[in-house]
Design a protein around this motif. Structure first.
Motif, PDB file in Angstrom:
ATOM      1  N   GLY A 275       0.841  -1.192   0.000  1.00  0.00           N
ATOM      2  CA  GLY A 275       0.000   0.000   0.000  1.00  0.00           C
ATOM      3  C   GLY A 275       0.875   1.240   0.000  1.00  0.00           C
ATOM      4  O   GLY A 275       2.097   1.175   0.192  1.00  0.00           O
ATOM      5  N   TRP A 276       0.250   2.402  -0.209  1.00  0.00           N
ATOM      6  CA  TRP A 276       1.021   3.641  -0.260  1.00  0.00           C
ATOM      7  C   TRP A 276       1.621   3.990   1.095  1.00  0.00           C
ATOM      8  O   TRP A 276       2.632   4.697   1.158  1.00  0.00           O
ATOM      9  CB  TRP A 276       0.159   4.786  -0.777  1.00  0.00           C
ATOM     10  CG  TRP A 276      -0.062   4.707  -2.264  1.00  0.00           C
ATOM     11  CD1 TRP A 276      -1.220   4.441  -2.921  1.00  0.00           C
ATOM     12  CD2 TRP A 276       0.942   4.871  -3.280  1.00  0.00           C
ATOM     13  NE1 TRP A 276      -1.016   4.424  -4.284  1.00  0.00           N
ATOM     14  CE2 TRP A 276       0.301   4.696  -4.531  1.00  0.00           C
ATOM     15  CE3 TRP A 276       2.311   5.142  -3.254  1.00  0.00           C
ATOM     16  CZ2 TRP A 276       0.989   4.788  -5.735  1.00  0.00           C
ATOM     17  CZ3 TRP A 276       2.992   5.243  -4.462  1.00  0.00           C
ATOM     18  CH2 TRP A 276       2.339   5.066  -5.673  1.00  0.00           C
ATOM     19  N   ASP A 277       1.032   3.479   2.177  1.00  0.00           N
ATOM     20  CA  ASP A 277       1.651   3.688   3.487  1.00  0.00           C
ATOM     21  C   ASP A 277       2.992   2.987   3.570  1.00  0.00           C
ATOM     22  O   ASP A 277       3.949   3.501   4.157  1.00  0.00           O
ATOM     23  CB  ASP A 277       0.724   3.222   4.613  1.00  0.00           C
ATOM     24  CG  ASP A 277       0.251   1.783   4.429  1.00  0.00           C
ATOM     25  OD1 ASP A 277       0.279   1.264   3.296  1.00  0.00           O
ATOM     26  OD2 ASP A 277      -0.168   1.179   5.438  1.00  0.00           O
ATOM     27  N   ALA A 278       3.108   1.784   2.944  1.00  0.00           N
ATOM     28  CA  ALA A 278       4.379   1.070   2.913  1.00  0.00           C
ATOM     29  C   ALA A 278       5.399   1.799   2.052  1.00  0.00           C
ATOM     30  O   ALA A 278       6.592   1.867   2.391  1.00  0.00           O
ATOM     31  CB  ALA A 278       4.170  -0.354   2.400  1.00  0.00           C
ATOM     32  N   VAL A 279       4.952   2.363   0.932  1.00  0.00           N
ATOM     33  CA  VAL A 279       5.861   3.144   0.090  1.00  0.00           C
ATOM     34  C   VAL A 279       6.376   4.350   0.869  1.00  0.00           C
ATOM     35  O   VAL A 279       7.566   4.684   0.806  1.00  0.00           O
ATOM     36  CB  VAL A 279       5.149   3.593  -1.208  1.00  0.00           C
ATOM     37  CG1 VAL A 279       6.061   4.503  -2.026  1.00  0.00           C
ATOM     38  CG2 VAL A 279       4.727   2.386  -2.027  1.00  0.00           C
ATOM     39  N   TRP A 280       5.503   5.009   1.603  1.00  0.00           N
ATOM     40  CA  TRP A 280       5.909   6.152   2.433  1.00  0.00           C
ATOM     41  C   TRP A 280       6.974   5.731   3.443  1.00  0.00           C
ATOM     42  O   TRP A 280       7.981   6.424   3.616  1.00  0.00           O
ATOM     43  CB  TRP A 280       4.685   6.714   3.144  1.00  0.00           C
ATOM     44  CG  TRP A 280       4.986   7.744   4.192  1.00  0.00           C
ATOM     45  CD1 TRP A 280       5.376   9.037   3.995  1.00  0.00           C
ATOM     46  CD2 TRP A 280       4.930   7.562   5.611  1.00  0.00           C
ATOM     47  NE1 TRP A 280       5.575   9.678   5.203  1.00  0.00           N
ATOM     48  CE2 TRP A 280       5.297   8.797   6.213  1.00  0.00           C
ATOM     49  CE3 TRP A 280       4.598   6.487   6.433  1.00  0.00           C
ATOM     50  CZ2 TRP A 280       5.350   8.958   7.602  1.00  0.00           C
ATOM     51  CZ3 TRP A 280       4.641   6.647   7.814  1.00  0.00           C
ATOM     52  CH2 TRP A 280       5.013   7.879   8.382  1.00  0.00           C
ATOM     53  N   ARG A 281       6.787   4.560   4.083  1.00  0.00           N
ATOM     54  CA  ARG A 281       7.774   4.096   5.066  1.00  0.00           C
ATOM     55  C   ARG A 281       9.117   3.783   4.419  1.00  0.00           C
ATOM     56  O   ARG A 281      10.170   3.948   5.044  1.00  0.00           O
ATOM     57  CB  ARG A 281       7.251   2.860   5.806  1.00  0.00           C
ATOM     58  CG  ARG A 281       6.187   3.163   6.851  1.00  0.00           C
ATOM     59  CD  ARG A 281       5.935   1.965   7.742  1.00  0.00           C
ATOM     60  NE  ARG A 281       5.310   0.866   7.020  1.00  0.00           N
ATOM     61  CZ  ARG A 281       3.994   0.685   6.921  1.00  0.00           C
ATOM     62  NH1 ARG A 281       3.163   1.533   7.511  1.00  0.00           N
ATOM     63  NH2 ARG A 281       3.510  -0.342   6.258  1.00  0.00           N
ATOM     64  N   GLU A 282       9.100   3.297   3.177  1.00  0.00           N
ATOM     65  CA  GLU A 282      10.345   2.897   2.515  1.00  0.00           C
ATOM     66  C   GLU A 282      11.020   4.047   1.777  1.00  0.00           C
ATOM     67  O   GLU A 282      12.140   3.881   1.286  1.00  0.00           O
ATOM     68  CB  GLU A 282      10.063   1.756   1.530  1.00  0.00           C
ATOM     69  CG  GLU A 282       9.590   0.469   2.169  1.00  0.00           C
ATOM     70  CD  GLU A 282      10.629  -0.150   3.086  1.00  0.00           C
ATOM     71  OE1 GLU A 282      11.818  -0.078   2.767  1.00  0.00           O
ATOM     72  OE2 GLU A 282      10.237  -0.711   4.132  1.00  0.00           O
ATOM     73  N   THR A 283      10.372   5.190   1.698  1.00  0.00           N
ATOM     74  CA  THR A 283      10.936   6.346   0.997  1.00  0.00           C
ATOM     75  C   THR A 283      11.636   7.266   1.996  1.00  0.00           C
ATOM     76  O   THR A 283      11.184   7.414   3.131  1.00  0.00           O
ATOM     77  CB  THR A 283       9.821   7.127   0.274  1.00  0.00           C
ATOM     78  OG1 THR A 283       9.099   6.240  -0.593  1.00  0.00           O
ATOM     79  CG2 THR A 283      10.393   8.258  -0.561  1.00  0.00           C
ATOM     80  N   ALA A 284      12.734   7.861   1.575  1.00  0.00           N
ATOM     81  CA  ALA A 284      13.448   8.804   2.451  1.00  0.00           C
ATOM     82  C   ALA A 284      12.531   9.959   2.829  1.00  0.00           C
ATOM     83  O   ALA A 284      11.869  10.554   1.970  1.00  0.00           O
ATOM     84  CB  ALA A 284      14.696   9.325   1.738  1.00  0.00           C
ATOM     85  N   ARG A 285      12.481  10.267   4.133  1.00  0.00           N
ATOM     86  CA  ARG A 285      11.592  11.321   4.633  1.00  0.00           C
ATOM     87  C   ARG A 285      12.398  12.383   5.373  1.00  0.00           C
ATOM     88  O   ARG A 285      13.470  12.093   5.911  1.00  0.00           O
ATOM     89  CB  ARG A 285      10.544  10.715   5.578  1.00  0.00           C
ATOM     90  CG  ARG A 285       9.737   9.597   4.955  1.00  0.00           C
ATOM     91  CD  ARG A 285       8.632   9.088   5.876  1.00  0.00           C
ATOM     92  NE  ARG A 285       9.129   8.499   7.099  1.00  0.00           N
ATOM     93  CZ  ARG A 285       9.533   7.247   7.234  1.00  0.00           C
ATOM     94  NH1 ARG A 285       9.540   6.441   6.180  1.00  0.00           N
ATOM     95  NH2 ARG A 285       9.945   6.778   8.397  1.00  0.00           N
ATOM     96  N   ASP A 286      11.845  13.585   5.433  1.00  0.00           N
ATOM     97  CA  ASP A 286      12.519  14.632   6.184  1.00  0.00           C
ATOM     98  C   ASP A 286      12.160  14.509   7.668  1.00  0.00           C
ATOM     99  O   ASP A 286      11.478  13.559   8.083  1.00  0.00           O
ATOM    100  CB  ASP A 286      12.186  16.019   5.620  1.00  0.00           C
ATOM    101  CG  ASP A 286      10.707  16.394   5.777  1.00  0.00           C
ATOM    102  OD1 ASP A 286      10.004  15.761   6.587  1.00  0.00           O
ATOM    103  OD2 ASP A 286      10.259  17.326   5.084  1.00  0.00           O
ATOM    104  N   ARG A 288      10.064  15.890   9.404  1.00  0.00           N
ATOM    105  CA  ARG A 288       8.634  15.963   9.699  1.00  0.00           C
ATOM    106  C   ARG A 288       7.861  14.806   9.067  1.00  0.00           C
ATOM    107  O   ARG A 288       6.635  14.810   9.016  1.00  0.00           O
ATOM    108  CB  ARG A 288       8.073  17.309   9.231  1.00  0.00           C
ATOM    109  CG  ARG A 288       8.660  18.492   9.980  1.00  0.00           C
ATOM    110  CD  ARG A 288       8.057  19.813   9.567  1.00  0.00           C
ATOM    111  NE  ARG A 288       6.614  19.891   9.820  1.00  0.00           N
ATOM    112  CZ  ARG A 288       5.905  21.012   9.661  1.00  0.00           C
ATOM    113  NH1 ARG A 288       6.515  22.135   9.241  1.00  0.00           N
ATOM    114  NH2 ARG A 288       4.616  21.029   9.895  1.00  0.00           N
ATOM    115  N   GLY A 289       8.610  13.817   8.589  1.00  0.00           N
ATOM    116  CA  GLY A 289       7.961  12.648   8.021  1.00  0.00           C
ATOM    117  C   GLY A 289       7.407  12.844   6.633  1.00  0.00           C
ATOM    118  O   GLY A 289       6.501  12.109   6.210  1.00  0.00           O
ATOM    119  N   VAL A 290       7.936  13.808   5.884  1.00  0.00           N
ATOM    120  CA  VAL A 290       7.430  14.100   4.541  1.00  0.00           C
ATOM    121  C   VAL A 290       8.337  13.456   3.502  1.00  0.00           C
ATOM    122  O   VAL A 290       9.562  13.619   3.541  1.00  0.00           O
ATOM    123  CB  VAL A 290       7.335  15.616   4.294  1.00  0.00           C
ATOM    124  CG1 VAL A 290       6.942  15.903   2.841  1.00  0.00           C
ATOM    125  CG2 VAL A 290       6.321  16.238   5.247  1.00  0.00           C
ATOM    126  N   ALA A 291       7.726  12.732   2.571  1.00  0.00           N
ATOM    127  CA  ALA A 291       8.454  12.124   1.454  1.00  0.00           C
ATOM    128  C   ALA A 291       7.898  12.682   0.156  1.00  0.00           C
ATOM    129  O   ALA A 291       6.674  12.706  -0.042  1.00  0.00           O
ATOM    130  CB  ALA A 291       8.301  10.611   1.483  1.00  0.00           C
TER     131      ALA A 291
END
Length: 473
Positions: A275-286, A288-291
């Protein structure tokens, strides 16, 4: 020798709009410069690994060969499933196929849409389970849970995995996807792992398991393999016996019934990108948790994924919290990140209203390249067509439309009835209604042209093929 078996037929609707039935997530560049399928193939290559065997469907066969060629991998075999029958018939078909060439071999079954960032660690885990597989045991791989996930099945180990060093541990039981409270209990207990759906076993071991636990699958799948037809570089499994095989997963058919299973724990990172939540977790974030990905810009956002799949389409978020926004040329998804698993509901809703975006990708991939529609009117359509070097469209004609081709990059060799000529950049050619025509890219670089169609019907099924190097009918 370990034979990787890559399962490559899913539709990945929970990652809509990037993943669709016509071009699912395993072929997309969700993370980095490689597709998930390419990364999976490379992860299971090198010393100790044979060339991969791929199971896919007819629509994806040329995408598979193209993407493998792009990363320098020549497959051992590509088996074409006439229809999806779940993982048990697919695994059995691969085992029966390998029995013909390497009956003493070992098979590593892996979905082609998973993310494993540490490939060397995964290969080490495979080596840790190899002796057990060679001894006839069925090996599965359990992932150290990172949180109380309700979207995965679990494996209960007979002992605590301790430091998660790679070793074979006895399996107590499979556990279905749990509720939130039960998931938290298992996370706290420490001896429950996520079921990754990755398996290692000998050809003999898995065939014995099927004969013991799912004997009804043997005859139809054996017949489908034996009566399979070679088509270019593919083996098309015979459709009639294949249709008689039960639609069942390898877990239900064999694994949950077997008493010779062991688990190799793995703690070096894994995701099925479900799901897109998993993509968010696997993507580099700043911080504040923004990818962000592509032409995405975040202003004062928290725990948000902004993703644009078109460099000309800017996605800007202001003051967003816990939001997923994914934009493509023909569809945009905006969702609460906690509702990521409900994206499949959007696909169902679009299908119910007959929206083509539900299943059709904006780029239509063909064995010779791809095309996309730029403008569609009542009696005209404008397309961009990209043809790979050395590739050729079929010799064809149309009942309902004429075409005008303008080459904008490269050179095209064009056949119109009896005339064959080269058309270079900024030149054009007219294809009258009913004319027998073909386009070939004779060059070393991709050829790009703009096609303008006019006529009473512009559907892709208005094609009469006379010759085709890709054996399409």
């Amino acid at each position: 020798m370990i034979h990787p078996i890559l399962l490559c037929g899913g539709s990945g609707t929970r990652l809509w709009p990037l993943s669709r039935k016509s071009y699912p997530k395993q072929f997309a560049k969700l993370l980095g410069d490689q597709t998930l399928f390419q990364a999976s193939a490379q992860r299971l290559s090198g010393e100790g690994f044979a060339a991969p065997t791929v199971l896919t469907n007819s629509d994806f066969r040329f995408i598979v060969t193209e993407q493998l060629a792009d990363v320098g991998i020549d497959p051992a075999a590509i088996l074409i499933e006439p229809e999806g029958r779940n993982t048990a018939p697919a695994v059995l078909a691969a085992a029966l196929w390998l029995e013909k060439t390497d009956p003493d071999g070992v098979m590593l079954i892996a979905p082609s849409d998973h993310v494993v960032p540490d490939a060397p660690a995964f290969r080490a885990a495979v080596q840790a389970g190899l002796s057990a597989a060679c001894a006839g045991q069925l090996v599965t791989f359990g992932i150290k849970p990172a949180h109380a996930e309700t979207g995965y099945g679990y494996l209960e180990l007979a002992e605590d995995p301790g430091d998660f060093s790679a070793r074979a541990i006895a399996l107590t039981q499979f556990i279905e996807k749990p509720g939130a409270a039960r998931a938290q209990e298992m996370l706290d207990a420490g001896n429950f792992l996520w079921n990754a759906g990755i398996f290692l076993f000998s050809v003999k071991g898995i065939l014995d398991a099927f004969r013991s636990h799912a004997p009804n699958l043997i005859t139809p799948v054996q017949q489908a393999v034996d009566a399979g037809q070679h088509d270019l570089g593919f083996l098309r499994l015979a459709p009639e016996p294949w249709a008689k095989a039960d639609d069942i997963s390898i877990d239900y058919a064999v694994m949950e019934k077997a008493d010779n299973l062991v688990v190799v724990p793995f703690a070096a990172g894994w995701s099925d990108l479900g799901g897109w939540d998993a993509v968010w977790r696997e993507t580099a974030r700043d911080d504040r948790g923004v990818a962000t990905s592509g032409a995405g810009t975040a202003i004062d956002c928290d725990n948000t994924l902004l993703r644009s799949e078109d460099s000309n389409l800017e996605v800007v978020g202001i003051g967003l919290k816990n939001i997923v926004a994914v934009a493509m040329t023909d569809a945009v998804l905006i969702a609460d990140i906690n509702r990521a698993q409900d994206v499949k509901l959007a696909v169902a809703a679009l299908k119910s209203k007959s929206a083509k975006q539900a299943e059709e990708f904006p780029k239509d991939h063909r064995p010779w390249g791809w095309f996309e529609s730029l403008v569609v009117g009542a009696r005209f359509q404008v397309k961009r067509i990209v043809v790979h070097p050395g590739a050729a469209l079929s010799l064809q004609s149309h009942h309902h439309r004429s075409e005008h081709w303008i080459v904008v990059e490269g050179t095209a060799e064009v056949t119109v009835d009896q005339e064959v000529k080269l058309v270079t950049e900024n030149q054009s050619v007219y294809i009258p209604l009913g004319a027998v025509h073909r386009m070939v890219n004779p060059g070393k670089v991709p050829m790009v042209l703009i096609e303008v169609q006019t006529g009473s019907y512009l559907g892709e099924d208005d094609i009469i093929r006379y010759e085709d190097v890709y054996a399409r009918t």
